[in-house]
Motif scaffolding. Structure first.
Motif, PDB file in Angstrom:
ATOM      1  N   GLY A  40       0.887  -0.906  -0.172  1.00 54.38           N
ATOM      2  CA  GLY A  40      -0.034  -0.202  -0.310  1.00 54.38           C
ATOM      3  C   GLY A  40       0.918   1.172  -0.283  1.00 54.38           C
ATOM      4  O   GLY A  40       1.509   1.816  -1.585  1.00 54.38           O
ATOM      5  N   CYS A  41       0.980   1.149   1.327  1.00 51.81           N
ATOM      6  CA  CYS A  41       1.842   3.194   1.038  1.00 51.81           C
ATOM      7  C   CYS A  41       3.842   2.177   0.903  1.00 51.81           C
ATOM      8  O   CYS A  41       4.234   3.593   0.733  1.00 51.81           O
ATOM      9  CB  CYS A  41       2.013   3.247   2.465  1.00 51.81           C
ATOM     10  SG  CYS A  41       2.519   2.227   3.783  1.00 51.81           S
ATOM     11  N   GLY A  42       3.727   1.276   1.307  1.00 48.79           N
ATOM     12  CA  GLY A  42       5.641   1.007   0.900  1.00 48.79           C
ATOM     13  C   GLY A  42       6.380   1.821   2.933  1.00 48.79           C
ATOM     14  O   GLY A  42       7.354   1.377   2.922  1.00 48.79           O
TER      15      GLY A  42
ATOM     16  N   CYS B  21      -0.047   1.561   6.514  1.00 52.32           N
ATOM     17  CA  CYS B  21      -0.993   0.539   6.008  1.00 52.32           C
ATOM     18  C   CYS B  21      -1.647  -0.464   6.337  1.00 52.32           C
ATOM     19  O   CYS B  21      -2.649  -0.993   6.394  1.00 52.32           O
ATOM     20  CB  CYS B  21      -1.592   1.160   4.801  1.00 52.32           C
ATOM     21  SG  CYS B  21      -0.836   0.252   3.421  1.00 52.32           S
ATOM     22  N   GLY B  22      -0.158  -0.824   6.952  1.00 53.36           N
ATOM     23  CA  GLY B  22      -0.793  -2.815   7.168  1.00 53.36           C
ATOM     24  C   GLY B  22      -0.811  -3.690   6.010  1.00 53.36           C
ATOM     25  O   GLY B  22      -1.080  -4.705   6.360  1.00 53.36           O
TER      26      GLY B  22
ATOM     27  N   CYS C 155       0.805  -5.312   4.661  1.00 56.90           N
ATOM     28  CA  CYS C 155       2.025  -5.851   4.032  1.00 56.90           C
ATOM     29  C   CYS C 155       1.706  -7.083   4.857  1.00 56.90           C
ATOM     30  O   CYS C 155       3.343  -7.539   4.902  1.00 56.90           O
ATOM     31  CB  CYS C 155       3.320  -4.923   3.344  1.00 56.90           C
ATOM     32  SG  CYS C 155       3.462  -4.063   5.042  1.00 56.90           S
TER      33      CYS C 155
ATOM     34  N   CYS D 204       6.648  -4.120   4.290  1.00 60.02           N
ATOM     35  CA  CYS D 204       7.543  -3.351   3.798  1.00 60.02           C
ATOM     36  C   CYS D 204       8.907  -2.885   4.271  1.00 60.02           C
ATOM     37  O   CYS D 204       9.351  -2.093   3.669  1.00 60.02           O
ATOM     38  CB  CYS D 204       6.588  -2.321   3.142  1.00 60.02           C
ATOM     39  SG  CYS D 204       6.061  -1.719   4.369  1.00 60.02           S
TER      40      CYS D 204
END
Ligand code: FES
Length: 205
Positions: A85-87, A91-92, A94, A106
C-alpha cells in the motif's frame, strides 16, 4: 434470499480471503505496484544469497541486499497475497507473521530475516480448511475491495493470539495499524470477535 449476483460476489470474496487478490469492479487484481517501483532506482549493489522460510518451506534466493521482505515475497516467490500500500509502514497492507508475531514486511529487509518463520496469507489455511478468521471475514463480509484484507487477517490472527480481542474497543486499538480506505472496520471487528470465540472453543477456553 441470496441472488445469483450475490453468490458470484461471495465466491470472489472467498478467493480474496484465501489469496487476497484485491478486487476492482468485480475483477481480481493480481498486482498493484510495479517491480521497478518496488526496487527503486538507486545505485547497484552486489546480489547476496538469502534463505527464507515461508509457510513452512525453505527458499534459496539471490537478492539485491536492499530487497524488502515484501518484495521478496511478491516479486521473487510470487506470493502476492501480501499487498504493497504505502511502502512506509503506515497502512498495514503488507502485514505478515514472523515467528508468530505481526510485522510490516515493507519495513523488513529480506536479508535480515533469515532463519525466521514467515507466515503469509497463503499459508494460513490448512489444506481446504480455512483459518477461523478467514471464514469469519467471509461470514461477516468484512471487506470492500479486498486490498487490505490479507494484512487485516494476518494482524487479526496476531491480535487474537496476543489476547487482545477481549472487546470491540480493544480490537480496534490493537488493529489500529491496519487501515481500510472503505471503512469496513465494524465488520472486521465482528469477524475478529467471531474467530476469537471459535479459537477459544477449539482451545477449550
Ligand atoms: S505497505 Fe507496508 S505498511 Fe503500508
Amino acid at each position: 434470499m441470496m441472488g445469483g449476483s450475490d453468490l458470484t460476489r461471495r465466491e470472489l470474496m472467498e478467493t480474496a480471503v484465501v489469496t487476497s487478490g484485491a478486487m476492482r469492479g468485480g475483477q481480481l487484481m493480481s498486482e498493484a505496484i510495479s517491480p521497478a517501483a518496488a526496487q527503486g532506482t538507486g545505485t547497484v549493489s552486489s546480489p547476496i544469497d538469502v534463505v527464507l522460510r515461508v509457510n513452512g518451506t525453505e527458499h534459496r534466493l539471490t537478492l539485491d541486499p536492499r530487497t524488502t521482505l515484501l518484495d521478496a515475497l511478491r516479486e521473487h516467490l510470487q506470493l502476492t497475497g501480501s499487498k504493497k500500500g504505502c511502502g512506509l509502514g503506515q497502512c498495514g497492507a503488507c502485514t505478515v507473521l514472523m515467528d508468530g508475531k505481526r510485522v510490516k514486511s515493507c519495513l523488513s529487509l529480506a536479508a535480515l530475516v533469515e532463519g525466521r518463520e514467515i507466515t503469509t496469507i497463503e499459508g494460513l489455511a490448512q489444506g481446504e480448511q480455512l483459518h477461523p478468521l478467514q471464514a469469519a471475514f467471509i461470514e461477516r463480509d468484512a471487506f470492500q475491495c479486498g486490498y487490505c484484507t490479507s494484512g487485516q487477517i494476518m494482524a487479526g490472527v496476531a491480535c487474537i493470539n496476543e489476547g487482545h480481542a477481549g472487546s470491540p474497543e480493544e480490537i480496534r486499538e490493537w488493529m489500529s495499524g491496519n487501515l481500510c480506505r472503505y471503512g469496513a472496520y465494524d465488520h472486521i471487528v465482528l469477524a475478529i470477535q467471531d474467530a476469537a470465540r471459535a479459537t477459544d472453543a477449539v482451545r477449550g477456553g
